[in-house]
Design an enzyme around this catalytic site. Structure first.
Site: not given
Length: 463
Positions: A434, A438
């Site tokens: 992450h 995104d």
């Protein structure tokens, strides 16, 4: 006149510091040629055959099968005649402390604590191994008066007041030193009392358990007996985490500690992809593997979403997007999970990818993958459908940023063109770091892969 030369475990590259002896390929007394493999070892990366640089007669072997040796430890000694030495008149001239060589491959004596008379008798041997420095050495010789090694693990000697403590390698000694463990208090489980890494690790675990139990309240007399045994180490089969399995364990643990991962998934209709593959294979020529088509789809998706072909440099606090796609793929072997890497996968067509997958898979099965073929990946394709499962949330192959998972392809009811039909469905999942992107980017990548699986015609030109 024959000269005895010593051959040590060479530097195997990729930062490897030790290897485990899997199988000896020669016996004492065998005649060997230059560059003839003499031993098969397993490193944290792969199985490797080690060739001997000398021609002559093997006079001694160092290390039982299953023994871990550090780089630089003696493997064999070879008696080289003047005609077979290739003009070489001197060997290395040094071996680590305790590794004698001789024409007679007798088992090496180890000095043990004994009565004062025995200590006096062994005084010369004890003095010879007294210096604890890791670089201490003594010349290779063929005369009497030196201990000899044959099929025993080379040992790094730790000094103690009543004689040397036999330790398998400086790495084990360092492990004990860093954890404040006195090697003089250990009894080695190796040949002739040799202290192995497993002995040190077991002692450290026992000390940890003892420390926890000492901190607990004293058990009252009326406490059930079972309660007093709760702190004992659990019984069962202990399987050492070493070699390939140990390296995988370390890498997965590091990935879980460092990478904040997330997973998204989607069901896709793979009917058209399966039809396209059948048509390609019916046209003649080499058969195209399904994994190769999925890999080609992956590289096309990475070209659109390069964030997922990257790595994170935390020291510089930068995300590094990589120009080339070196595609790893998970392969299960008898020695554990390995991830061979297809170099420059983005520049290969489906036929080339199929051939490379087949070559690397066979090398993984036989344990002959080189360290270079197991490192340098930038993205991993995990076809866990071969195990008969639909989905998974895998651990990212550190230091990569993402992994595409592919489940089994099976017929299921599906709404196709407005009507219920039986179609070939597959579950796709993407586990991603992450930090590099995104959910929108990850979802876009996965959706593009699913679209290509459902409508592969758009990629046929580049396959």
């Amino acid at each position: 006149m024959a000269q005895v030369l010593e051959f040590r475990l060479p530097d195997l590259g990729e930062g490897l510091t030790e290897a485990e002896i899997v199988r000896w390929l020669v016996e004492v007394g065998d005649v060997v040629a230059v560059d003839q493999p003499v031993v098969e070892v397993e490193t944290a990366k792969a199985m490797v055959d080690i060739p001997c640089p000398y021609a002559g007669v093997v006079t001694a072997r160092f290390g039982e099968e299953g023994t871990e040796l550090p780089v630089g430890a003696p493997l064999v000694t070879v008696a080289v005649g003047a005609s077979a030495s290739g003009g070489e008149t001197e060997g290395s001239g040094n071996v680590l402390v305790g590794y004698g060589t001789s024409e007679a491959p007798a088992r090496r004596r180890r000095v043990r604590p004994a009565a004062p008379a025995a200590q006096t008798a062994n005084g010369a041997a004890a003095r010879e191994v007294t210096p604890p420095a890791e670089s201490v050495a003594r010349p290779v010789g063929t005369g009497a008066g030196h201990g000899h090694g044959h099929d025993t693990a080379p040992a790094d000697e730790e000094t103690r007041s009543d004689g040397p403590v036999p330790v398998i390698s400086p790495l084990v000694r360092r492990l004990a030193r860093e954890n404040g463990l006195d090697l003089r208090e250990l009894h080695g489980s190796g040949p002739d009392g040799l202290i192995l890494r497993a002995d040190v690790e077991y002692a450290l675990r026992a000390a940890e358990v003892h420390g926890r139990s000492a901190a607990q309240p004293t058990v009252e007399p009326h406490t059930p007996v079972a309660a007093t045994r709760s702190s004992a180490p659990p019984a069962g089969i202990r399987v050492p985490l070493k070699g390939v399995r140990g390296a995988v364990a370390d890498k997965l643990s590091r990935s879980r500690r460092e990478i904040p991962d997330a997973t998204c998934w989607v069901d896709a209709d793979a009917t058209e992809l399966m039809r396209a593959r059948a048509a390609m294979n019916a046209a003649g020529g080499p058969k195209i593997a399904l994994l190769a088509l999925l890999a080609r789809i992956c590289t096309a998706a990475l070209a659109r979403f390069p964030e997922l072909n990257s790595t994170v440099d935390m020291e510089a606090r930068e995300v590094v997007q990589l120009d080339q796609v070196h595609l790893g793929f998970a392969a299960q072997t008898e020695r554990g999970l390995v991830v061979p890497v297809v170099r420059d996968a983005h520049a290969r067509d489906a036929e080339s990818l199929t051939a490379e997958f087949a070559r690397l898979t066979e090398a993984a099965r036989t344990g002959t993958l080189t360290p270079a073929e197991l490192t340098g990946g930038t993205f991993t394709l995990n076809n866990y459908g071969v195990f008969g499962v639909d989905g998974s949330t895998p651990i990212i192959n550190h230091p990569e940023a993402a992994m595409l998972g592919v489940g089994r392809i099976i017929p299921k009811p599906w709404v196709h063109e407005g009507e219920l039909a039986i179609r070939q469905l597959v579950e796709l999942s993407l586990t991603f770091d992450h930090r590099v992107c995104d959910g929108g980017t990850a979802g876009g990548f996965l959706r593009y892969v699913a679209d290509c699986v459902e409508q592969p015609a758009v990629l046929l030109r580049t396959l």
